[in-house]
Design an enzyme around this catalytic site. Structure first.
Site, PDB file in Angstrom:
ATOM      1  N   SER A   1       0.820  -1.214   0.000  1.00 32.89           N
ATOM      2  CA  SER A   1       0.000   0.000   0.000  1.00 32.89           C
ATOM      3  C   SER A   1       0.855   1.267   0.000  1.00 32.89           C
ATOM      4  O   SER A   1       2.092   1.205   0.000  1.00 32.89           O
ATOM      5  CB  SER A   1      -0.936  -0.018   1.209  1.00 32.89           C
ATOM      6  OG  SER A   1      -1.805  -1.140   1.157  1.00 32.89           O
ATOM      7  N   HIS A   2       0.192   2.399   0.034  1.00 27.33           N
ATOM      8  CA  HIS A   2       0.849   3.702  -0.080  1.00 27.33           C
ATOM      9  C   HIS A   2       1.920   3.901   0.992  1.00 27.33           C
ATOM     10  O   HIS A   2       1.794   3.462   2.131  1.00 27.33           O
ATOM     11  CB  HIS A   2      -0.199   4.822   0.021  1.00 27.33           C
ATOM     12  CG  HIS A   2      -0.870   4.885   1.369  1.00 27.33           C
ATOM     13  ND1 HIS A   2      -0.359   5.605   2.431  1.00 27.33           N
ATOM     14  CD2 HIS A   2      -2.009   4.303   1.816  1.00 27.33           C
ATOM     15  CE1 HIS A   2      -1.152   5.474   3.475  1.00 27.33           C
ATOM     16  NE2 HIS A   2      -2.166   4.685   3.130  1.00 27.33           N
TER      17      HIS A   2
END
Length: 370
Positions: free
Chosen positions: A299-300
């Site tokens: 994820s980010h």
């Protein structure tokens, strides 16, 4: 038993393939056998055959070890009516007998069809092969191993600068072959593997060398290598492959399957591998040689260190940090902002809720902290 001593010859199974392997020996030296009894089994590249006793008698063998290469017409042994036989007194003739329409090999190079196909595939200079004998595929493979000539002969005169060598012919290597073909980024020159036979095919790609041959491949124009050693059992093996490739001068391209998705702000280190349906989020960072396997999610703002292997279906929530050479198993879930140390092993299906120190082993299916 008043019959004369009878020679037992290796049969000509295939007129184009007089060489064969003595696969097994089914009798003992001096054993009394009956007519029709199986004495041994031989194999060519296409078939197997049994050597049968033509009559009852005591068997005396010249070849006592299975696995050796023999030729049609050579003496396997003798059937004697008496239990004692002096083999030396028989002056055993080891030359090839004239069997059927078989011709005695000339001084020219003569190859069976499977051997010829392999030689063409590896671009072997036929003038370098042994003269005066039939060359079977098995004999050709053995010759490549013995002489160490397979490496130089497999180099194409004009090397595609985008062609890659794949190091490792196991399961991860197969997955990478499929990935590279799907992406269309590179041609595959061949596989480097220290165990699999030279010339053997893995998904149609030939094994063309060993790790010690990497400098010669580099000298002949190859520049790109892909590490197909996953290192699940021992990450040091994967690291070692990178080190050998680097010392020979190779670079490691990043390869991405067409179905993987990488956000525009993400950054991938050299040698990263993204498999089908992997996701790399915004501002995520991958180090050198990272594997993001099938369906895994990074994820980010995650930071993933060098050599990390993220197994299929693993999920890293936002801002997770993973130290170098850590293995994260299938279906692992790592919560937001958690830090996992270097050289850790996170077992399949584990849930990581808090930071994990360096070199920690988290058992499969457990919740961390315990």
């Amino acid at each position: 038993m008043d019959e004369p001593i009878k020679p037992i010859l290796f049969p000509l199974i295939n007129a184009n393939e007089p060489e064969m392997t003595l696969a097994s020996i089914e009798v003992q030296q001096g054993q009394l056998v009956q007519a029709g009894q199986v004495l041994a089994v031989v194999e060519t590249t296409k078939t197997t055959a049994e050597i049968i006793a033509e009559s009852a008698g005591y068997v005396f063998l010249n070849h006592l070890q299975a696995g050796v290469i023999v030729r049609a017409g050579e003496h396997f042994g003798y059937l004697s009516p008496e239990p004692n036989l002096d083999l030396q007194s028989l002056r055993v003739n080891q030359e090839i007998s004239k069997i059927g329409a078989m011709e005695k090999p000339s001084m020219d190079v003569r190859l069976t069809e499977p051997a010829r196909r392999l030689a063409e595939q590896l671009q072997i200079d036929l003038n370098l092969l042994p003269k005066g004998e039939w060359i079977t595929e098995q004999r050709l493979r053995r010759w490549l191993e013995e002489e160490g000539l397979g490496i130089e002969m497999t180099i194409s005169p004009s090397v595609d600068p985008a062609a890659v060598l794949i190091f490792g012919g196991g399961g991860h290597g197969k997955s990478l072959i499929e990935l590279i073909r799907a992406s269309g980024q590179h041609a595959i020159a061949g596989i480097i593997d220290d165990i699999k036979p030279l010339g053997s095919l893995i998904l149609g790609v030939p094994v063309i060398g060993r790790s010690q041959d990497l400098p010669r491949f580099y000298q002949n124009g190859y520049r790109l290598m892909i590490n197909a050693v996953g290192g699940i059992g021992d990450i040091s093996q994967r690291v070692s492959v990178f080190e050998r490739g680097r010392s020979a001068g190779f670079s490691f391209p990043t390869v991405i399957h067409p179905t993987a998705f990488v956000e525009g702000s993400a950054a991938l280190g050299e040698g990263a591998q993204l498999f089908p349906h992997a996701y790399l989020g915004s501002d995520a960072r991958l180090g050198f040689g990272v594997i993001i396997n099938t369906g895994a999610i990074v994820s980010h703002d995650c930071e993933v260190g060098d050599y990390v292997n993220l197994s299929p279906g693993a999920i890293l929530a936002g801002e997770v940090k993973v130290g170098e050479a850590t293995l994260i198993g299938m279906g692992v879930t790592v919560n937001l902002r958690v830090k996992i140390g270097a050289h850790c092993r996170i077992g399949n299906g584990a849930t990581i809720k808090q930071d994990v120190p360096d070199r920690t082993i988290v058992r499969a299916g457990t919740i961390w902290p315990p």
